[in-house]
Write a protein that holds these residues in place. Structure first.
Motif, PDB file in Angstrom:
ATOM      1  N   LYS A  62      46.849  36.197  40.314  1.00 55.49           N
ATOM      2  CA  LYS A  62      47.901  37.022  40.901  1.00 55.49           C
ATOM      3  C   LYS A  62      47.443  37.546  42.262  1.00 55.49           C
ATOM      4  O   LYS A  62      46.366  38.124  42.384  1.00 55.49           O
ATOM      5  N   PRO A  99      47.648  40.238  45.077  1.00 54.22           N
ATOM      6  CA  PRO A  99      48.130  41.610  45.252  1.00 54.22           C
ATOM      7  C   PRO A  99      49.280  41.648  46.261  1.00 54.22           C
ATOM      8  O   PRO A  99      49.250  40.953  47.279  1.00 54.22           O
ATOM      9  N   GLU A 100      50.269  42.471  45.984  1.00 50.91           N
ATOM     10  CA  GLU A 100      51.440  42.519  46.854  1.00 50.91           C
ATOM     11  C   GLU A 100      51.086  42.936  48.272  1.00 50.91           C
ATOM     12  O   GLU A 100      51.656  42.425  49.245  1.00 50.91           O
ATOM     13  N   ILE A 101      50.120  43.852  48.411  1.00 47.38           N
ATOM     14  CA  ILE A 101      49.713  44.291  49.746  1.00 47.38           C
ATOM     15  C   ILE A 101      49.102  43.132  50.536  1.00 47.38           C
ATOM     16  O   ILE A 101      49.281  43.022  51.759  1.00 47.38           O
ATOM     17  N   THR A 102      48.396  42.256  49.814  1.00 45.00           N
ATOM     18  CA  THR A 102      47.797  41.088  50.464  1.00 45.00           C
ATOM     19  C   THR A 102      48.865  40.102  50.890  1.00 45.00           C
ATOM     20  O   THR A 102      48.853  39.573  52.007  1.00 45.00           O
ATOM     21  N   ARG A 103      49.834  39.858  50.005  1.00 40.39           N
ATOM     22  CA  ARG A 103      50.925  38.937  50.326  1.00 40.39           C
ATOM     23  C   ARG A 103      51.720  39.441  51.538  1.00 40.39           C
ATOM     24  O   ARG A 103      52.063  38.665  52.443  1.00 40.39           O
ATOM     25  N   LYS A 104      51.994  40.724  51.556  1.00 37.88           N
ATOM     26  CA  LYS A 104      52.769  41.286  52.671  1.00 37.88           C
ATOM     27  C   LYS A 104      52.002  41.184  53.988  1.00 37.88           C
ATOM     28  O   LYS A 104      52.591  40.920  55.041  1.00 37.88           O
TER      29      LYS A 104
END
Length: 245
Positions: free
Chosen positions: A114, A116-121
């Motif tokens: 998975k 992390p959303e902060i990384t994807r953003k």
């Protein structure tokens, strides 16, 4: 894809062992004709790319030059230096032009299941703006003006906001990888010499380098030859370079 050991499996080298390795590395100018095995080259390149780098975008590439005829063509390009006659030459290139692809690759090769959303953003949004200078550098010009205004109120990352900044950005990370590469070869018993004395225009023609690639050094690699080190080591006193605050 290269496989690296997990953090838990890595045994730390002692300070004495690390100092011995670093102190043993010298810029060697003469080499024997003994070839460097491909498995050693690959292992050392694997250690090179473990270097820290900006936002993990790994803005580097390496051209491994083993072909004798091609190496002979590079001797005059490197001003006839003895080091250029080494059995292996590696062109170490900084790549300010690969950041967009690298953003995609970070997400593609993310080591956990998975992301992390902060990384994807960051890699799909923030970094796309941060490193993009736009056509003719116009977006960079806009960002420089924006930074001046926003920076009046709070601290913020002010660079890279120009094509020149991007060149510096890429060279810094690539230089870290180059040092890893030299120490890696040293650990295998192979000497190196980082050559900055070369004709970049001719180098680009001989190696057909990508237009935006920046050759920061030609690394000569091989077994140290007779009288390979020209002089005793000279370094300025530490106090000349260090300020304690």
């Amino acid at each position: 894809m290269t496989s690296f050991p997990s953090d838990e499996s890595v045994a730390l080298a002692s300070p004495a062992a690390l100092r011995a390795l670093i102190e043993s590395r010298r810029s060697v100018r003469r080499f024997t004709a003994e070839a460097v095995p491909d498995e050693v080259i690959r292992d050392c390149l694997g250690m090179a790319v473990l270097a820290p780098n900006s936002c993990n975008l790994q803005p580097w590439s390496f051209q491994v030059i083993r072909d004798e005829a091609l190496r002979q063509r590079l001797v005059p390009v490197c001003m006839g230096q003895n080091a250029a006659k080494a059995p292996l030459l590696i062109a170490v290139l900084a790549r300010p032009d690969t950041w967009r692809e690298a953003c995609d690759k970070v997400l593609e090769y993310w080591p956990q299941e998975k992301i992390p959303e902060i990384t994807r953003k960051f890699y799909s949004g923030t970094a796309q703006f941060q490193y993009n200078q736009g056509p003719f550098g116009l977006l960079g010009l806009f960002k420089r003006q924006l930074v001046r205004i926003v920076g009046l109120r709070r601290a913020l990352m002010r660079k890279p906001n120009s094509r020149a900044d991007m060149r510096i950005w890429a060279v810094k990370s690539t230089a870290l990888a180059a040092e890893n590469l030299m120490l890696a070869f040293q650990s295998h018993g192979y000497a190196t010499c980082p050559m900055e004395g070369f004709d970049e225009v001719r180098l680009r023609k001989v190696l057909d380098l990508p237009r935006q690639a920046i050759p920061i050094m030609i690394l000569a690699v091989g077994r140290q030859g007779e009288k390979g080190v020209y002089n005793s080591r000279l370094r300025f006193p530490l106090e000349q370079h260090v300020t304690w605050l």
